[in-house]
Design a protein around this motif. Structure first.
Motif, PDB file in Angstrom:
ATOM      1  N   GLU A 296      -7.135  -4.677  -0.084  1.00  0.00           N
ATOM      2  CA  GLU A 296      -6.570  -5.954   0.351  1.00  0.00           C
ATOM      3  C   GLU A 296      -5.125  -6.109  -0.075  1.00  0.00           C
ATOM      4  OE1 GLU A 296      -6.367  -9.547   2.263  1.00  0.00           O
ATOM      5  OE2 GLU A 296      -7.970  -8.030   2.333  1.00  0.00           O
ATOM      6  N   PHE A 299      -1.917  -5.093   2.101  1.00  0.00           N
ATOM      7  CA  PHE A 299      -1.319  -5.932   3.150  1.00  0.00           C
ATOM      8  C   PHE A 299      -0.110  -6.695   2.643  1.00  0.00           C
ATOM      9  CE2 PHE A 299      -5.724  -5.341   4.569  1.00  0.00           C
ATOM     10  CZ  PHE A 299      -5.492  -4.860   5.850  1.00  0.00           C
ATOM     11  N   TYR A 300       0.105  -6.714   1.329  1.00  0.00           N
ATOM     12  CA  TYR A 300       1.341  -7.312   0.809  1.00  0.00           C
ATOM     13  C   TYR A 300       2.546  -6.439   1.119  1.00  0.00           C
ATOM     14  CZ  TYR A 300      -1.368 -10.731  -1.865  1.00  0.00           C
ATOM     15  OH  TYR A 300      -2.189 -11.766  -2.235  1.00  0.00           O
ATOM     16  N   GLN A 302       4.480  -5.292   3.561  1.00  0.00           N
ATOM     17  CA  GLN A 302       4.790  -5.518   4.969  1.00  0.00           C
ATOM     18  C   GLN A 302       5.864  -4.578   5.502  1.00  0.00           C
ATOM     19  OE1 GLN A 302       3.359  -7.514   7.396  1.00  0.00           O
ATOM     20  NE2 GLN A 302       1.762  -7.569   5.811  1.00  0.00           N
ATOM     21  N   GLY A 320     -10.615  -5.682   5.496  1.00  0.00           N
ATOM     22  CA  GLY A 320      -9.904  -4.442   5.263  1.00  0.00           C
ATOM     23  C   GLY A 320     -10.244  -3.341   6.241  1.00  0.00           C
ATOM     24  N   SER A 324      -8.247  -5.227  10.790  1.00  0.00           N
ATOM     25  CA  SER A 324      -7.213  -5.872   9.976  1.00  0.00           C
ATOM     26  C   SER A 324      -5.874  -5.160  10.044  1.00  0.00           C
ATOM     27  CB  SER A 324      -7.672  -5.947   8.514  1.00  0.00           C
ATOM     28  OG  SER A 324      -8.929  -6.575   8.397  1.00  0.00           O
ATOM     29  N   LEU A 325      -5.817  -3.990  10.652  1.00  0.00           N
ATOM     30  CA  LEU A 325      -4.577  -3.229  10.647  1.00  0.00           C
ATOM     31  C   LEU A 325      -3.465  -3.907  11.435  1.00  0.00           C
ATOM     32  CD1 LEU A 325      -5.890   0.439  11.051  1.00  0.00           C
ATOM     33  CD2 LEU A 325      -5.330  -0.806   8.966  1.00  0.00           C
ATOM     34  N   ARG A 327      -2.378  -6.636  10.922  1.00  0.00           N
ATOM     35  CA  ARG A 327      -1.619  -7.468   9.988  1.00  0.00           C
ATOM     36  C   ARG A 327      -0.334  -6.781   9.541  1.00  0.00           C
ATOM     37  NH1 ARG A 327      -6.023  -9.035   5.524  1.00  0.00           N
ATOM     38  NH2 ARG A 327      -4.122  -9.874   4.519  1.00  0.00           N
ATOM     39  N   PHE A 328      -0.254  -5.451   9.736  1.00  0.00           N
ATOM     40  CA  PHE A 328       0.986  -4.749   9.419  1.00  0.00           C
ATOM     41  C   PHE A 328       1.951  -4.954  10.583  1.00  0.00           C
ATOM     42  CE2 PHE A 328      -2.200  -2.276   7.000  1.00  0.00           C
ATOM     43  CZ  PHE A 328      -1.666  -2.427   5.724  1.00  0.00           C
TER      44      PHE A 328
END
Length: 1347
Positions: A296, A299-300, A302, A320, A324-325, A327-328
């Motif tokens: 998790e 994801f910070y 970026q 995760g 969720s990918l 989110r990049f």
């Protein structure tokens, strides 16, 4: 690699109720039954062995074993604790279950939530609740090659299997892996470079490309401070202990100071952070971590643009997961290959920033139409799936320039490729195309490169005469094309069409630069117009009878390879070409070369294996750039001169002239090549090498003069200061050359010569790595010499033969020689196994193992495979050879996970089904090691080459299992072999199941040849047999094969083994009719005369002293009784079975027993020489108190006119038999060999006489630790045998032991004369007694014990 799919594993389990009833009750050792009673858990704390991380086999009780035997559908599964990857010991549980027991039931019985599976020590996968662990194991074993369900049950219970397949109750992690994924902890943190901020405890996380610091202690959510580290720096603070300063990049750089508690923790963070800051792009590599979800905290980060998740088990949905990918926000490149997805994740289509997507090897059967949304995609890799078509929506990806579709199931070119106008390469290797659709290619005007390797192409179809001007590269290797016309491809520059079935080839020459058409059936190649740009033309291994005319006119041709064809002449235009630099015309029928009139730029010329008797006279005068010349295997009798005057302009560096008819007259010509570095003159007719000529070759580095008739190597070899290799085996050299002063000498081979002694300097050069002196039968090395040689890595010296009774008999049927040469490589990765006497019978085992780049596995197989074979032969008469390979594969342990080895194993024995038959030969092999039998002078191939190029069935299997075969024809870029021992991480593509063939040996069988890949690449089977068939020494034959391979161009490790077979009626050792020998209880009551053992008889009795190589065995007991029952001997005697040889064994109705003709005697002498029953020491001799065990085994050799007359009277067991000079037994004293080898003894095949006395025989020398043998002094060559044992009724047969060099038979000086006098008197008395005896009536002689 995933676990094996459903296979032929045993599926005969009981029903759940039956399993519950059949399960053994009452758990022992912490075991407990599951809730349904179908499983049972045994808790075992098993220690690991020291060398490997495999576990020793766990033992369970008899009730558990009985329960398993009731049904082959039952078995046991080893379940390891999650910490077993990092701790020295683990909590190991043994679960008894059936093939229908699911994971959920095992987890309930274990009170666990999950069960994990690890294959080959690699990735760890969480098993689904419905999966069945025991069935997974059985399927895996069936995939390896096991067939018997009971044997699979036994193998599944072996804990060694855990190196290949292992179950965990918790997911194991290594600390290093966890650190690379995520580092976290609560530490004192201070923000900023100044000391204005205070230290405070905060949660600190290092994940991805960022350092994450929480705003409050223990906070995993809420506000988090993100510090990008890429391009930044991390430093140690000098003012504060165990403190690191993390600084971001850029003008607005921020700094965080983190204080750790220990040095180790500080170093862990420093090491991982240094890796991150060294990156120049936002790249995160999380491949091969067995991840199911992305951390998790990742994801910070970026700023991540490249994310590698290859070789994981990513889930399609959940926290995760792949969903969720998206989110990049800046992700451009994503690698999801080898994740066993099964379906394409549609959520990936939402990541609009992607320019590169790799989703290879995921078992995809179709692509969703949503892939058309990835408008920025430039590279799309879909290799290794099951795709048969592509969606039309893919045509909207107008930026797509690279599309990987190799190793799928396409039957035709995808039509959507016509819309991908930017696409320049069509990669469809390893599919199912049968027709090369040139019309479709014409419609794809944007395609420049076409890769159609490893398809099923049989023809090329053209619908119109329209040409193609876009394709410049085409690869059609490994198909089934019979004729090919690509004249419409006017822009074609490079074509690969090797390993097809082409008979005719037609091309356009407008743009052609390179043509590779090796290994076809070409009789004609047409290229029009003349290819003016052609630089490389390779047409080897075809059926061409002449060089094409257009090739002679190619003005820029630099490389021409037409070897292995049917050429009878070479056009003068080729040899006089002003552009040609490399010409390969070996293995043809050329008798002469055209004369050279002008200077040519030729640098490399290969003429080997032709019919030439001479070379052009002006060759070295006109080809001034010639650096390499190989004219081996011709009929050359002379060499052209290299200079016309005093000065030579030759730059020749490598000259190979092996296997010609050259004499001493060619040596002066060689002086003209002053730059020679490598010179091979093996197998010619050289008798001398003038010293003055050799001294001028100062640049010589490698010299091979083997197989000639040289008496000496000139002393001027000392002038060759750069010489590092000297090979001169199989000559008549009697004086050791002066080469040990050379500063760079590394390898010296003087085997199979006539050396008698070695004069060596006090110090040897430190570079000397190998010295081979085997085959010098008269060579005597002193201990001082051996001490000087002790630092040599490989010292090869003949070991004195010490054959047992069976091995002595076996040596009459076969003998072997082994040669292994490292070549240009600095290590030897080939090992051999040679047991001329195997097991307890007349059997033999020979093997060869080639590890390619590794030397560990061949050594392991050499040491263990014979023992495995011995165990398997006792278990099965049909599957023993297959199981030998499979068990050896398992026993490789962790070494076999990443390393692999080819192997061939040959086993000679009698047919078990018909013991009265002759010998049979069983051969099994994997990889590229091969065995060839010479039958009536012709080769009979007994093995199979398991490589992608040589075995189409294996290539098809590997393709169907979706392995990626690289352009150099290697599975996953690792190996060209499809079956090997080891390389378990490449399962199921690489298998250990061998090819097995069995054949009865006949009188026509002469030789058995074993060799590795390098040997058979350069030597045909026919040439190998013809080269060594006339040689009587198998060692010299093996050496010759290796030398030929090296002279023909082999630079790799090469190994050869030659086994000489002598399977004929002349080797019969059966008892003749009318010839009877005493039985175990005494002599027949009807006999009237006994023949005595004699040195002139052909019947051999061998006494084998069971002595170690370095010391005498400890406890020795007597099996001979001191008291004999005379009444029993005079009465009814035990009948003795007729003695049979190995050619004619006893029929099954009467089993042959060794006991009647074998007795074991022992001597236990004290320090004063007293025997256990003696009251006085042996007169005149003092010994060191060694203990000796002597085995007496009597074998009969077939002879003419050997009949025993009936004895005149009956004798008791203590009666001695007088010696008869005409008939009887030959007595041979031999030491048991502790080395796994067998050496031929002439004394076994021929009648030998005992020197000086029939009771004395030579005591063999001591075997040193390095394998060499040193003969003991003549004073030690004394041993008493049964014919002259002390004449008394009681006592043991005594024989002196084999002593250490410092041990001697000590005769006190004051008794020396007395001892000599007594021995002389003893001999005179014996002579007088024999003269008085009547030859027709033999007087009895007493023995200690009955024979």
């Amino acid at each position: 690699m995933g676990e094996a799919g459903p296979g032929p594993g045993p599926r005969a389990p009981p029903e759940p109720e039956e399993a519950a009833a059949a399960a053994p009750g009452g758990a022992r050792g912490g075991g407990r039954a599951g809730p349904r009673g179908g499983i049972r858990v045994l808790k075992r704390n098993v220690k690991r062995n020291g060398s490997r991380s495999c576990l020793n086999r766990s033992r369970f009780g008899s009730r558990e074993r009985d329960w398993l035997r009731e049904d082959v559908g039952r078995g046991c599964v080893y379940v390891y604790g999650g910490d077993s990857a990092v701790t020295a010991s683990s909590d190991l549980r043994l679960v008894l279950c059936t093939v229908d027991t699911p994971v959920s039931e095992i987890c309930d019985g274990e009170e666990r939530e999950n069960l994990f599976l690890q294959l080959h020590g690699d990735l760890v996968r969480r098993l689904e609740p419905t999966e069945k662990p025991l069935q997974i194991v059985y399927d895996y074993l069936a995939g390896l090659g096991f067939e018997d369900p009971a044997r699979m049950q036994e193998e599944a219970a072996n804990s060694d299997l855990s190196c290949m397949i292992r179950f965990y109750s918790e997911k194991p992690y290594q600390v290093e892996q966890l650190d690379r994924i995520l580092l976290s902890g609560i530490y004192n943190v201070r923000k900023g470079k100044t000391q204005l901020h205070k230290w405070a405890e905060r949660l600190v996380i290092l994940c991805g490309t960022c350092l994450i610091v929480s705003s409050v202690k223990d906070s995993h959510t809420g506000k988090m401070h993100i510090l990008p580290l890429i391009g930044g720096k991390v430093e140690e603070m000098k003012r504060r202990q165990y403190t690191l300063a993390f600084t971001s990049a850029g003008a607005q750089a921020q700094t965080y100071h983190v204080s750790f508690e220990t040095l180790a923790e500080c170093q862990r963070w420093h090491r991982q952070a240094s890796t991150v800051v060294s990156l120049r792009l936002g790249m995160v590599d999380l491949s091969c971590y067995s991840l199911e979800e992305v951390p998790e905290h990742l994801f910070y980060s970026q700023d991540i643009t490249y994310l590698n998740l290859r070789h994981n088990f990513m889930r399609p949905s959940g926290a995760g997961s792949l969903d969720s990918l998206c989110r990049f926000s800046q992700l451009k490149s994503l690698n999801l290959s080898h994740n066993k997805l099964g379906e394409f994740p549609v959520s990936l289509c939402e990541i609009s920033t992607l320019t590169e997507l790799n989703i290879s090897c995921n078992g995809l059967h179709h692509l969703p139409s949503q892939t058309g949304k990835l408008l920025n995609l430039q590279t799309f890799l879909l290799d290794g799936n099951f795709l048969t078509s592509l969606p039309e929506e893919l045509g909207s990806l107008q930026q797509l320039s690279c599309l990987g579709l190799s190793f799928n199931n396409f039957c035709k070119l995808p039509a959507v490729c016509e819309k991908l106008i930017v696409l320049d390469k069509l990669a469809l290797a390893g599919n199912l195309l049968e027709t090369l659709d040139l019309a479709a290619l014409n419609r794809m005007s944007h395609i420049k490169s076409v890769d159609l390797r490893l398809n099923n192409l049989k023809r090329a179809a053209v619908d119109s005469l329209e040409g193609n001007t876009s394709v410049i590269y085409m690869d059609l290797r490994d198909n089934q094309l019979t004729d090919l016309d690509l004249s419409s491809l006017s822009s074609l520059e490079q074509l690969h069409c090797e390993r097809n079935k082409l008979k005719e080839l037609t091309l356009s020459g407008f743009s052609l630069r390179a043509l590779y058409a090796n290994s076809n059936c070409l009789t004609a190649v047409s290229v029009y117009p003349v290819p003016g740009q052609l630089t490389c033309l390779e047409l080897s291994r075809n059926q061409l009878r002449c060089v094409p005319d257009w090739a002679c006119e190619a003005k820029k041709l630099e490389v021409l390879d037409v070897s292995y064809n049917l050429l009878v002449e070479l056009p003068s235009r080729i040899l006089s070409s002003l552009s040609l630099r490399k010409l390969m015309v070996g293995h043809n029928h050329l008798q002469t070369l055209p004369p050279l009139l002008e200077h040519i730029p030729l640098e490399v010329l290969d003429l080997q294996h032709n019919l030439m008797t001479k070379l052009p006279e002006t060759l070295f005068l006109k080809a001034l750039n010639l650096r390499y010349l190989n004219a081996s295997a011709n009929s050359l009798e002379s060499l052209p001169s290299a200079c016309t005057g005093e000065e030579s302009l030759s730059v020749l560096q490598l000259l190979y002239l092996t296997n010609n008819n050259l004499t001493d007259q060619c040596i002066p010509v060689l002086v003209g090549h002053l730059n020679l570095r490598i010179l091979h003159l093996a197998n010619n007719h050289l008798q001398t090498f003038p010293a003055s000529k050799l001294s001028k070759l100062e640049h010589l580095e490698e010299l091979n003069l083997s197989g000639n008739k040289l008496k000496t190597i000139p002393t001027t070899v000392a002038n060759c200061k750069l010489l590092h290799t000297l090979i001169a085996h199989s000559n008549e050299i009697s004086i050791f050359p002066e080469i040990l002063h050379l500063p760079h000498i590394q390898f010296v081979d003087l085997s199979c010569n006539e050396l008698t002694e070695i004069l060596i300097p006090e110090a040897l050069p430190g570079t000397l790595q190998e010295l081979d002196l085997t085959g010098n039968t008269n060579l005597v090395l002193e201990h001082k010499t051996l001490d000087i040689f002790s630092h040599i890595t490989a010292l090869k010296i003949d070991a004195k033969p010490s054959l047992t009774a069976d091995s002595a008999l076996a040596s009459t049927f076969w003998s072997h020689g082994v040669a292994e040469m490292a070549g240009q490589r600095n290590k030897l990765c080939v090992s051999s196994l040679a047991l001329g006497s195997f097991a307890e019978g007349v059997e033999a085992v020979y093997g060869m193992f080639d590890g390619d780049k590794n030397e560990e596995l061949p050594r392991l197989l050499q040491c263990t495979m014979a023992d495995v074979l011995l165990e398997e032969v006792q278990q099965s008469d049909t599957m023993f050879m297959c199981n030998t390979f499979l068990v050896s594969h398992r026993k490789l342990g962790m070494a076999g996970q990443k390393l692999g080895s080819s192997a061939v194993l040959c086993y000679i024995r009698h047919d078990v089904a018909d013991p009265a038959s002759n010998f049979s030969l069983t051969v099994a092999n994997v990889g590229t090691c091969q065995a060839v039998l010479c039958r009536s002078g012709k080769p009979l191939l007994l093995s199979k080459v398991f490589s992608l190029e040589r075995c189409s069935e294996e290539a098809k299997r590997v393709k169907e299992q979706k392995a990626i075969i690289t352009e150099d024809n290697k599975v996953n870029g690792v190996t060209c072999c499809t079956r090997m021992l080891g390389c378990t991480y490449l399962h199921p593509w690489i298998l250990p199941k061998p090819h097995i063939s069995s054949i009865p040996l006949t009188v026509q069988d002469e030789l058995l040849l074993l060799g590795n890949k390098a040997l058979w690449e350069y030597l045909s089977y026919t040439e190998a047999i013809s080269a060594v068939r006339h040689l009587h020494d198998p060692l010299a034959a093996a050496k010759k094969l290796c030398t030929l391979a090296q002279s023909y161009g082999c630079q790799d490790n090469v190994g050869a083994m030659v086994v000489c077979l002598n399977i004929s009626e002349d080797n019969c050792t059966c008892e003749m009719h009318g010839l009877t020998l005493p039985g175990p209880g005494g002599f027949s009551s009807t006999t009237t005369k006994l023949a005595t053992p004699s040195s002139s008889s052909g019947i051999a009795s061998e006494f084998n002293s069971e002595l170690s190589a370095s010391e005498v065995s400890s406890e020795v007991g007597s099996t001979a009784s001191d008291e004999h029952n005379g009444a029993g001997l005079e009465g009814s005697l035990l009948p003795r079975q007729e003695r049979r040889c190995s050619l004619h064994p006893v029929p099954p109705s009467g089993i042959f027993q060794r006991q009647p003709s074998c007795a074991t005697f022992s001597s236990n002498q004290s320090d004063n020489g007293l025997d256990s029953d003696d009251e006085q020491p042996v007169e005149g001799v003092m010994t060191n108190g060694s203990k000796v065990e002597v085995e007496v085994d009597i074998h009969c050799c077939k002879g003419k006119g050997l009949e025993f007359e009936p004895p005149a009277a009956e004798y008791s067991s203590s009666a001695a038999v007088p010696e008869d000079d005409s008939d009887g037994l030959v007595l041979m004293i031999q030491r048991q060999n502790s080395v796994n080898s067998n050496t031929v003894q002439a004394g076994v095949k021929e009648k030998c006489e005992l020197q000086k006395s029939s009771s004395t025989c030579c005591l063999y020398g001591k075997k040193l630790s390095n394998g060499s043998i040193v003969p003991l002094e003549e004073s030690l060559n004394l041993i008493e045998v049964a014919t002259e044992a002390p004449k008394k009724k009681t006592g043991y047969f005594a024989a002196p032991s084999q002593m250490e060099p410092e041990d001697q038979f000590v005769v006190p000086p004051d008794l020396e004369e007395e001892v000599k006098e007594q021995m002389k008197q003893h001999q005179e008395n014996g002579t007088d007694q024999r003269q008085k005896e009547d030859p027709a009536v033999a007087l009895p002689e007493e023995f200690d014990t009955a024979l």
